[in-house]
Design an enzyme around this catalytic site. Structure first.
Site, PDB file in Angstrom:
ATOM      1  N   THR A  38     -31.551  39.824 -18.232  1.00 56.58           N
ATOM      2  CA  THR A  38     -32.344  40.647 -16.955  1.00 56.58           C
ATOM      3  C   THR A  38     -31.845  40.144 -15.660  1.00 56.58           C
ATOM      4  OG1 THR A  38     -33.949  41.362 -18.364  1.00 56.58           O
ATOM      5  CG2 THR A  38     -34.635  41.351 -16.107  1.00 56.58           C
ATOM      6  N   TYR A  52     -34.933  48.990 -18.610  1.00 58.87           N
ATOM      7  CA  TYR A  52     -33.504  49.070 -17.645  1.00 58.87           C
ATOM      8  C   TYR A  52     -32.311  48.361 -18.649  1.00 58.87           C
ATOM      9  CZ  TYR A  52     -35.469  44.255 -18.298  1.00 58.87           C
ATOM     10  OH  TYR A  52     -35.875  43.151 -18.705  1.00 58.87           O
ATOM     11  N   SER A  85     -29.424  38.608 -23.949  1.00 63.16           N
ATOM     12  CA  SER A  85     -29.788  37.150 -24.561  1.00 63.16           C
ATOM     13  C   SER A  85     -30.118  37.279 -26.420  1.00 63.16           C
ATOM     14  CB  SER A  85     -30.611  36.198 -23.993  1.00 63.16           C
ATOM     15  OG  SER A  85     -31.805  36.375 -24.173  1.00 63.16           O
ATOM     16  N   THR A 118     -33.957  36.116 -20.594  1.00 61.54           N
ATOM     17  CA  THR A 118     -35.081  35.192 -20.724  1.00 61.54           C
ATOM     18  C   THR A 118     -35.574  35.087 -22.286  1.00 61.54           C
ATOM     19  OG1 THR A 118     -36.843  37.063 -20.506  1.00 61.54           O
ATOM     20  CG2 THR A 118     -36.184  35.628 -18.645  1.00 61.54           C
ATOM     21  N   ASP A 119     -35.078  36.140 -23.442  1.00 63.64           N
ATOM     22  CA  ASP A 119     -35.504  36.135 -24.624  1.00 63.64           C
ATOM     23  C   ASP A 119     -35.084  34.967 -25.435  1.00 63.64           C
ATOM     24  OD1 ASP A 119     -36.766  38.416 -23.864  1.00 63.64           O
ATOM     25  OD2 ASP A 119     -35.362  39.881 -24.979  1.00 63.64           O
ATOM     26  N   LYS A 191     -41.040  30.926 -24.144  1.00 62.60           N
ATOM     27  CA  LYS A 191     -41.576  32.179 -23.524  1.00 62.60           C
ATOM     28  C   LYS A 191     -42.990  32.902 -24.055  1.00 62.60           C
ATOM     29  CE  LYS A 191     -39.890  36.902 -21.970  1.00 62.60           C
ATOM     30  NZ  LYS A 191     -38.787  37.783 -22.248  1.00 62.60           N
ATOM     31  N   GLU A 312     -50.402  19.677 -44.934  1.00 63.40           N
ATOM     32  CA  GLU A 312     -50.466  20.782 -45.842  1.00 63.40           C
ATOM     33  C   GLU A 312     -49.863  20.822 -47.103  1.00 63.40           C
ATOM     34  OE1 GLU A 312     -53.039  23.136 -45.882  1.00 63.40           O
ATOM     35  OE2 GLU A 312     -54.033  21.960 -44.115  1.00 63.40           O
TER      36      GLU A 312
HETATM   37  C1  SIN Z   1     -34.727  39.128 -20.095  1.00 57.85           C
HETATM   38  O1  SIN Z   1     -33.356  38.654 -19.595  1.00 57.85           O
HETATM   39  O2  SIN Z   1     -35.639  38.989 -19.437  1.00 57.85           O
HETATM   40  C2  SIN Z   1     -34.590  40.104 -21.202  1.00 57.85           C
HETATM   41  C3  SIN Z   1     -33.276  40.508 -21.728  1.00 57.85           C
HETATM   42  C4  SIN Z   1     -32.539  39.232 -22.363  1.00 57.85           C
HETATM   43  O3  SIN Z   1     -32.876  38.197 -22.863  1.00 57.85           O
HETATM   44  O4  SIN Z   1     -31.399  39.247 -22.176  1.00 57.85           O
END
Ligand code: SIN
Length: 355
Positions: A38, A52, A85, A118-119, A191, A312
């Site tokens: 992103t 997007y 990602s 971020t993923d 995340k 467990e």
């Molecule tokens: C992001 O970057 O926030 C989402 C898409 C990705 O992980 O490439």
């Protein structure tokens, strides 16, 4: 009169300028490796913050968009990949890890910033934390809003990441993650929100520091082994062993474990409920997997806390490994790297308590 003092004035001017030159801070050389996400995304309008397209803006445009970078480092850029990602693979990680090690071995590279979606950013960060062979700073950065959005967070996050990678205080602290003015450790950050700016957290264990007023402030450092202390070496690897994650939930059966084993899995991460509990219907499948030589790691889907060995489940008897505090996606990375060194479950358990 002037004629008499002219040489002195000239001498003073030369001395002042030499002094000014030697006092000018030497900027660190930081390489930005861009992988997409992103932070390099574009939307249809300035208010498009979901829906997007990720990974469209080049590394050169990302750098040009933040002229302030030139005040904190000599920045160069390389487009390593251009992907969202969720499409990151083991092969991407091997390519990236090798490139990072090659660059950091060069005396004219002082630090590296990796722009990333971020993923799966936390996964790439932990992988690099285990395979980078340098104390020089490596900082992963992303953004929650695309570059075209009102109040896009990418530019300030990139500025902070470059500043951090150029900071001597960041050396030797393992791979770092910088978003939202915060510095987090690769091993523990995760995340926690689909879309807000404060999506990166280190639950309970806490962040390492902040970036404020163009300066990095550290308050903690990671204690688990990383980078130069790590025993994992990817320099000759072309692939990683196949390790899969099986999710625990009410009414779960053995189908996923059996399918992964039929597909040739060498390791299974079981993301169990609570403290990694195993449903009775899954236990025979996991036992069969272990009997076939696969390493079974008990992790938890809860996201916080220590996975108790022999709590467990009787791990000694089942010859299973526990993930300690690693979440399932990071346990998968450590198990893949562990399997490049050994198939011994006790050795692998040692690694889970060390990294
Ligand atoms: C992001 O970057 O926030 C989402 C898409 C990705 O992980 O490439």
């Amino acid at each position: 009169m002037f004629a008499l003092f002219a040489p002195l004035v000239l001498l003073f001017a030369v001395a002042t300028s030499a002094h000014a030159d030697s006092a000018a801070p030497k900027l660190a050389n930081v390489t930005v490796l861009a992988t997409g996400g992103t932070i390099a995304g574009t939307g249809a309008t300035s208010t498009t913050t979901v829906g997007y397209t990720a990974a469209t803006v080049s590394v050169q445009r990302l750098i040009q968009a933040v002229p302030e970078l030139a005040k904190v480092a000599n920045v160069s850029g390389e487009q390593v990949f251009q992907i969202a990602s969720e499409n990151m693979t083991n092969e991407h990680w091997l390519t990236l890890g090798k490139r990072v090690n090659t660059l950091l071995a060069q005396p004219n590279v002082d630090g590296i910033v990796i722009t990333h979606g971020t993923d799966t950013l936390e996964e790439t960060a932990y992988f690099l934390n285990l395979v980078v062979k340098s104390r020089k700073p490596v900082v992963l950065v992303g953004a929650m809003r695309p570059s075209t959005a009102l109040s896009a967070d990418g530019p300030i996050n990139l500025y902070n990441a470059v500043l951090l990678a150029a900071s001597p205080e960041a050396a030797g602290k393992g791979v770092l993650v910088a978003l939202n003015d915060q510095i987090q450790a690769a091993r523990d950050v995760t995340k926690v929100n689909t879309s807000t700016l404060d999506s990166f957290r280190t639950p309970e264990l806490g962040l390492l520091g902040y970036i404020q007023g163009s300066k990095a402030f550290f308050y903690r450092q990671p204690v688990r082994k990383h980078t130069t202390e790590s025993e994992f070496d990817i320099s000759a690897l072309q692939s990683l062993p196949n390790v899969e994650i099986v999710y625990g939930y009410a009414n779960v059966g053995p189908v996923a474990v059996d399918a992964f084993m039929a597909a040739g899995a060498k390791g299974i991460i079981h993301a169990g409920v609570g403290d990694g509990s195993l449903a009775a219907k899954v236990v025979p499948a996991l036992k069969a997997a272990r009997a076939k030589g696969a390493i079974v790691v008990r992790a938890s889907r809860v996201g916080q806390g220590i996975l108790a060995r022999n709590g467990e489940a009787n791990d000694d008897e089942l010859d299973f490994v526990v993930a300690d505090t690693l979440n399932p996606q990071k346990a998968r990375i450590l198990l893949m790297l562990a399997l490049t060194k050994t198939n011994n479950s006790k050795e692998i358990q040692r690694m889970f308590y060390s990294y």
